[in-house]
Design a protein around this motif. Sequence first.
Motif, PDB file in Angstrom:
ATOM      1  N   ALA A 281       0.804  -1.218   0.000  1.00 15.27           N
ATOM      2  CA  ALA A 281       0.000   0.000   0.000  1.00 15.27           C
ATOM      3  C   ALA A 281       0.841   1.273   0.000  1.00 15.27           C
ATOM      4  CB  ALA A 281      -0.930   0.007   1.212  1.00 15.27           C
ATOM      5  N   TYR A 282       2.130   1.149   0.322  1.00 11.54           N
ATOM      6  CA  TYR A 282       2.968   2.350   0.328  1.00 11.54           C
ATOM      7  C   TYR A 282       3.121   2.842  -1.117  1.00 11.54           C
ATOM      8  CZ  TYR A 282       6.589   5.663   1.511  1.00 11.54           C
ATOM      9  OH  TYR A 282       7.294   6.829   1.689  1.00 11.54           O
ATOM     10  N   PRO A 283       2.856   4.115  -1.382  1.00 11.71           N
ATOM     11  CA  PRO A 283       2.735   4.578  -2.773  1.00 11.71           C
ATOM     12  C   PRO A 283       4.008   4.478  -3.613  1.00 11.71           C
ATOM     13  CG  PRO A 283       1.745   6.158  -1.245  1.00 11.71           C
ATOM     14  CD  PRO A 283       2.486   5.163  -0.420  1.00 11.71           C
ATOM     15  N   ASP A 284       5.176   4.707  -3.007  1.00  9.78           N
ATOM     16  CA  ASP A 284       6.415   4.800  -3.784  1.00  9.78           C
ATOM     17  C   ASP A 284       7.259   3.551  -3.571  1.00  9.78           C
ATOM     18  OD1 ASP A 284       8.810   5.434  -5.013  1.00  9.78           O
ATOM     19  OD2 ASP A 284       8.844   7.498  -4.271  1.00  9.78           O
ATOM     20  N   ARG A 285       7.239   2.669  -4.557  1.00  8.11           N
ATOM     21  CA  ARG A 285       7.975   1.402  -4.439  1.00  8.11           C
ATOM     22  C   ARG A 285       9.469   1.636  -4.206  1.00  8.11           C
ATOM     23  NH1 ARG A 285       7.233  -3.936  -6.929  1.00  8.11           N
ATOM     24  NH2 ARG A 285       9.267  -4.984  -6.892  1.00  8.11           N
TER      25      ARG A 285
ATOM     26  N   ARG B  34      14.777   0.785  -1.035  1.00  8.65           N
ATOM     27  CA  ARG B  34      16.054   1.182  -0.421  1.00  8.65           C
ATOM     28  C   ARG B  34      16.065   0.907   1.085  1.00  8.65           C
ATOM     29  NH1 ARG B  34      17.885   7.134  -0.393  1.00  8.65           N
ATOM     30  NH2 ARG B  34      19.008   6.406   1.447  1.00  8.65           N
ATOM     31  N   LEU B  35      14.957   0.394   1.603  1.00  8.86           N
ATOM     32  CA  LEU B  35      14.823   0.172   3.035  1.00  8.86           C
ATOM     33  C   LEU B  35      15.934  -0.730   3.584  1.00  8.86           C
ATOM     34  CD1 LEU B  35      12.871   0.642   5.486  1.00  8.86           C
ATOM     35  CD2 LEU B  35      11.794  -1.510   4.852  1.00  8.86           C
ATOM     36  N   ALA B  36      16.151  -1.869   2.948  1.00 12.30           N
ATOM     37  CA  ALA B  36      17.118  -2.834   3.464  1.00 12.30           C
ATOM     38  C   ALA B  36      18.529  -2.248   3.520  1.00 12.30           C
ATOM     39  CB  ALA B  36      17.104  -4.097   2.602  1.00 12.30           C
ATOM     40  N   VAL B  37      18.905  -1.496   2.492  1.00 12.42           N
ATOM     41  CA  VAL B  37      20.240  -0.884   2.467  1.00 12.42           C
ATOM     42  C   VAL B  37      20.410   0.080   3.630  1.00 12.42           C
ATOM     43  CG1 VAL B  37      21.776   0.639   1.164  1.00 12.42           C
ATOM     44  CG2 VAL B  37      20.494  -1.157  -0.014  1.00 12.42           C
ATOM     45  N   ASP B  38      19.410   0.927   3.857  1.00 14.71           N
ATOM     46  CA  ASP B  38      19.512   1.926   4.921  1.00 14.71           C
ATOM     47  C   ASP B  38      19.477   1.293   6.308  1.00 14.71           C
ATOM     48  OD1 ASP B  38      19.764   4.103   3.234  1.00 14.71           O
ATOM     49  OD2 ASP B  38      17.619   4.459   3.113  1.00 14.71           O
TER      50      ASP B  38
ATOM     51  N   HIS C 121      10.838 -10.380   5.085  1.00 14.64           N
ATOM     52  CA  HIS C 121       9.422 -10.225   4.747  1.00 14.64           C
ATOM     53  C   HIS C 121       9.241  -9.075   3.750  1.00 14.64           C
ATOM     54  CE1 HIS C 121       7.951 -13.228   7.446  1.00 14.64           C
ATOM     55  NE2 HIS C 121       8.303 -12.592   8.549  1.00 14.64           N
ATOM     56  N   VAL C 122       9.949  -7.983   3.953  1.00 11.99           N
ATOM     57  CA  VAL C 122       9.851  -6.838   3.039  1.00 11.99           C
ATOM     58  C   VAL C 122      10.314  -7.239   1.646  1.00 11.99           C
ATOM     59  CG1 VAL C 122      10.801  -4.550   2.495  1.00 11.99           C
ATOM     60  CG2 VAL C 122      10.069  -5.081   4.836  1.00 11.99           C
ATOM     61  N   GLU C 123      11.448  -7.920   1.550  1.00 16.99           N
ATOM     62  CA  GLU C 123      11.986  -8.318   0.248  1.00 16.99           C
ATOM     63  C   GLU C 123      11.055  -9.299  -0.461  1.00 16.99           C
ATOM     64  OE1 GLU C 123      15.735  -9.593   1.737  1.00 16.99           O
ATOM     65  OE2 GLU C 123      16.670  -7.613   1.527  1.00 16.99           O
ATOM     66  N   THR C 124      10.456 -10.214   0.291  1.00 16.12           N
ATOM     67  CA  THR C 124       9.488 -11.149  -0.300  1.00 16.12           C
ATOM     68  C   THR C 124       8.266 -10.399  -0.815  1.00 16.12           C
ATOM     69  OG1 THR C 124      10.199 -12.961   1.145  1.00 16.12           O
ATOM     70  CG2 THR C 124       8.013 -13.139   0.157  1.00 16.12           C
ATOM     71  N   ALA C 125       7.773  -9.455  -0.013  1.00 11.24           N
ATOM     72  CA  ALA C 125       6.595  -8.684  -0.424  1.00 11.24           C
ATOM     73  C   ALA C 125       6.892  -7.861  -1.671  1.00 11.24           C
ATOM     74  CB  ALA C 125       6.147  -7.777   0.717  1.00 11.24           C
ATOM     75  N   LEU C 126       8.084  -7.309  -1.769  1.00  9.46           N
ATOM     76  CA  LEU C 126       8.441  -6.521  -2.938  1.00  9.46           C
ATOM     77  C   LEU C 126       8.476  -7.379  -4.202  1.00  9.46           C
ATOM     78  CD1 LEU C 126      11.230  -4.130  -1.607  1.00  9.46           C
ATOM     79  CD2 LEU C 126       9.080  -3.446  -2.664  1.00  9.46           C
TER      80      LEU C 126
ATOM     81  N   GLU D 101       6.651  -9.906  -4.769  1.00 16.63           N
ATOM     82  CA  GLU D 101       5.283 -10.285  -5.132  1.00 16.63           C
ATOM     83  C   GLU D 101       4.393  -9.078  -5.392  1.00 16.63           C
ATOM     84  OE1 GLU D 101       4.109 -12.668  -1.814  1.00 16.63           O
ATOM     85  OE2 GLU D 101       5.452 -14.329  -2.323  1.00 16.63           O
ATOM     86  N   ARG D 102       4.904  -7.884  -5.129  1.00 19.04           N
ATOM     87  CA  ARG D 102       4.082  -6.686  -5.319  1.00 19.04           C
ATOM     88  C   ARG D 102       3.904  -6.420  -6.820  1.00 19.04           C
ATOM     89  NH1 ARG D 102       4.834  -0.513  -2.886  1.00 19.04           N
ATOM     90  NH2 ARG D 102       4.001   0.570  -4.702  1.00 19.04           N
ATOM     91  N   PRO D 103       2.678  -6.167  -7.232  1.00 21.54           N
ATOM     92  CA  PRO D 103       2.452  -5.846  -8.651  1.00 21.54           C
ATOM     93  C   PRO D 103       3.189  -4.576  -9.040  1.00 21.54           C
ATOM     94  CG  PRO D 103       0.375  -6.329  -7.516  1.00 21.54           C
ATOM     95  CD  PRO D 103       1.428  -6.201  -6.458  1.00 21.54           C
ATOM     96  N   GLU D 104       3.699  -4.543 -10.247  1.00 25.62           N
ATOM     97  CA  GLU D 104       4.415  -3.351 -10.728  1.00 25.62           C
ATOM     98  C   GLU D 104       3.439  -2.195 -10.943  1.00 25.62           C
ATOM     99  OE1 GLU D 104       7.569  -2.914 -10.970  1.00 25.62           O
ATOM    100  OE2 GLU D 104       8.184  -4.983 -10.531  1.00 25.62           O
TER     101      GLU D 104
END
Length: 284
Positions: free
Chosen positions: A228-232, A237-241, A274-279, A281-284
């Motif tokens: 649901a977060y608007p900006d993929r 960049r979450l994991a890197v930070d 979990h974040v990486e898995t969701a990304l 599977e997230r629709p483009e």
Amino acid sequence: MTLHGLDGEVLARSARGDGRHLVLKVAIAGTPAVLKLYGRKRDWLRDALRGIGQRWFVGKTGMSPTARCTTERETLALWRSHGFDVPAALDLPLPAAVPSLRLLLECLEGELLHRSIARRDVPLAEKIALLERLAADWGRRHVVAQREREPRLIQAHAMLGHVFRVPAAGDGAAAAERLVTFDFEVAWARRSALPRLISLEIAQLLESVAAWGPLEQLPALIAAFVNAYPDRAVVERLAVDVRRGPLPLFAWINGIALQLRERGPRRKRAVLRHVETALKERPE
């Protein structure tokens, strides 16, 4: 208790420091309110040293009672000016004995969001809808923060436990259930770090989801926010930070700490998976 000419219920207080820091539920001229009084949370030397570290190394506002009171007052006004739901400051008469380092806020009746996420009697679909609402609102706030170059629009202590779920009152869209963010004593102050601060705020929230949500629901709950977060690109960049940590110069130390301390299904490394898995599977 009765204090400074007011009868009130103690909601929170600091057992350390000078004993002046506490939060009271009071009634002023018949209006329920929350009175926050600011004092030292540690002895003066620890407060001073922590304040120096916060300002010069971490990039946050000061830790003195005056600094925390000013920061919270100004940050609440800033969030409200941009349409983000935070407790309203009240202008009601207080006894002369009430210390000047104070903040009087609307009294919110509801449930802290971490309790809703933790409860097994709350349907998973309802929890997902709550996190989707939060993700959409956070995405809008992050756009404003970057446009205005305003780090105070990124919450320094972001977690489900700092969001009130306030039931709808009356009918109509204006009376819809509120998700009200609170706790702004300390704020980020380094404009150059905004993209990284956004990552750290989202990570804090997802870590609190992992800390409180039923274990078998964590993949769906974290995916709800990610989708649901608007900006993929922000989520990517979450994991890197997170692996670099709050102090990039010491990223190597943070990396070691992640390996040694962040093990288990509710810790940072599991959240990032979990974040990486969701990304993926997230629709483009």
